[in-house]
Design a protein around this motif. Sequence first.
Motif, PDB file in Angstrom:
ATOM      1  N   ASP A   1      17.523 -55.744 -63.286  1.00 59.46           N
ATOM      2  CA  ASP A   1      16.203 -56.097 -63.812  1.00 59.46           C
ATOM      3  C   ASP A   1      16.024 -55.617 -65.245  1.00 59.46           C
ATOM      4  OD1 ASP A   1      15.701 -57.067 -61.287  1.00 59.46           O
ATOM      5  OD2 ASP A   1      14.341 -55.448 -60.704  1.00 59.46           O
TER       6      ASP A   1
ATOM      7  N   SER B   1       8.974 -53.229 -72.021  1.00 56.78           N
ATOM      8  CA  SER B   1       8.691 -54.609 -71.646  1.00 56.78           C
ATOM      9  C   SER B   1       7.622 -54.571 -70.574  1.00 56.78           C
ATOM     10  CB  SER B   1       9.948 -55.303 -71.110  1.00 56.78           C
ATOM     11  OG  SER B   1      10.160 -54.977 -69.752  1.00 56.78           O
ATOM     12  N   PRO B   2       6.929 -55.674 -70.333  1.00 54.08           N
ATOM     13  CA  PRO B   2       5.872 -55.671 -69.323  1.00 54.08           C
ATOM     14  C   PRO B   2       6.403 -55.683 -67.900  1.00 54.08           C
ATOM     15  CG  PRO B   2       6.095 -57.852 -70.283  1.00 54.08           C
ATOM     16  CD  PRO B   2       6.992 -56.936 -71.076  1.00 54.08           C
ATOM     17  N   SER B   3       7.722 -55.523 -67.707  1.00 61.71           N
ATOM     18  CA  SER B   3       8.285 -55.600 -66.362  1.00 61.71           C
ATOM     19  C   SER B   3       8.052 -54.336 -65.553  1.00 61.71           C
ATOM     20  CB  SER B   3       9.788 -55.870 -66.441  1.00 61.71           C
ATOM     21  OG  SER B   3      10.443 -54.850 -67.150  1.00 61.71           O
TER      22      SER B   3
ATOM     23  N   PRO C   1      11.087 -59.065 -61.200  1.00 62.72           N
ATOM     24  CA  PRO C   1      11.277 -58.896 -62.652  1.00 62.72           C
ATOM     25  C   PRO C   1      10.535 -59.970 -63.431  1.00 62.72           C
ATOM     26  CG  PRO C   1      13.170 -59.993 -61.691  1.00 62.72           C
ATOM     27  CD  PRO C   1      12.263 -59.652 -60.536  1.00 62.72           C
ATOM     28  N   ASP C   2      10.402 -59.761 -64.721  1.00 64.42           N
ATOM     29  CA  ASP C   2       9.760 -60.765 -65.575  1.00 64.42           C
ATOM     30  C   ASP C   2      10.508 -62.087 -65.517  1.00 64.42           C
ATOM     31  OD1 ASP C   2       7.902 -58.929 -66.333  1.00 64.42           O
ATOM     32  OD2 ASP C   2       8.807 -58.482 -68.271  1.00 64.42           O
ATOM     33  N   VAL C   3      11.842 -62.009 -65.535  1.00 68.48           N
ATOM     34  CA  VAL C   3      12.685 -63.200 -65.483  1.00 68.48           C
ATOM     35  C   VAL C   3      13.477 -63.146 -64.180  1.00 68.48           C
ATOM     36  CG1 VAL C   3      14.506 -64.515 -66.626  1.00 68.48           C
ATOM     37  CG2 VAL C   3      12.877 -63.197 -68.000  1.00 68.48           C
TER      38      VAL C   3
END
Length: 451
Positions: free
Chosen positions: A168, A279-281, A371-373
């Motif tokens: 992640d 990161s916003p994760s 995760p974000d992605v």
Amino acid sequence: MTVRTNPVWFPGRFRDRLAPVFSHFNGPVLVPGDPGYDDETARFNTVAGPVRPAVVVGARDADDVRKAIDHARSAGLRVAVQATGHGLSTPVDGALLINTRRMTGLSVDPASRTARVEAGVRWGQVVDAAAGHGLAPPNGSSPLVGAVGYTLGGGLPVLGRTFGWAADRVRSLELVTADGTLRTVSPYENQDLFWALRGGRPGVGVVTAMELELAAVPRFHGGMLRFPAERASELLAAWLEWSRDLPDTMNSSIALLRLPHAHLTAIRLAHATPSSFPSPSNPSRSNPASSYLTPEELIAPLRALNPAKDTVRDRPYTEIAAVHEDPTEPAAYRELSLMLHTLDAGLFDRADPDFAMVEIRRLGGALAAAPDVPNAIDHRMAAYSLTTIAFAGTNPKPPLDPADPSSTGLRFRNFLAGPQAPALAAEAYTPSTWTGLTTLKTTHDPENLFL
């Protein structure tokens, strides 16, 4: 051109055939019988015995990797990759083996809290480099394991409940594909590969480097509580009750160990203060009552069980390996894993005494956050991981199998080792994820070049 699945080569003739291209590589190129060949092919897990690739390329950089792939393709050889030898279980006899251990480039950017890690770097090296800036990577329990290979399998960090899966935390990867092209893989380029490489190990190329996020964790509170092996069942019941409502700041596992030098039950602990990634994760955290306790207050119920030895204390992050005290010498073993929804206190009673290790790790926390992605990790709903290790010469039956109602039905890719591991790879993923990985393999490696 069709890639041969089981080519037969005569080293002398193959050396003659390769002689004109040897000088094009920065690293060594070896065939059976050459000095150094056995060192290049040695594995940490020796259960399968010596391996005999037709040729080994000791890559020093991505250009060596690219040239090795080009030569394998033209010679009809399949390609395998090895860094530290911890994770490779695929048969490589007759193939071209790329050894990436010389690719040791490592840089830390404290401003962005990231590290660029080449394919031969071990986690211990990343830990030391990041610690100089008060930062920590999403490393696993052993400092000797290669950071890249570990992350491609998903990566379960020692502080996983606090900061999530290692995969992640990947920002980008550098990948040489079957056509010999060096590609950048990120959320913005080659997005299908970015999904697959983070946890899927799809076998579509050679990752030469990755960029990953670091956390601001200069210190942690942790170590090991050791008890007699005879108390394993009692301790498992107590640990299950204690770990039921842990804050995400606390990470723990319990293991029944029957090693040549000692039989014991070990409770491993690692507590870290929450810290945001760049990161916003970073997942939102629940706040059970236990989240307001100090590490010492959290651990007190376990200390009340009177361990024979207690190494838990405040430590610099460079001592993170003290939590698990993983082996440092090669051995012959088979490793199996199973992800669980629930667990009962009788598991150690059912464990075959021939197992060298039966370990349970508490999951949840940040490991449950998406995760974000999206990536290829399918274990976010698991509450526990079960790992068993058996030394060569024994054949114990696992205490649970994927059909058990307590199981998610899935295994963890990083914790599969030995001759059976390649055949079990599909069991680490849901059917839809495995279909996606196999489809991507066909798309990016249509001639099945990579083992």
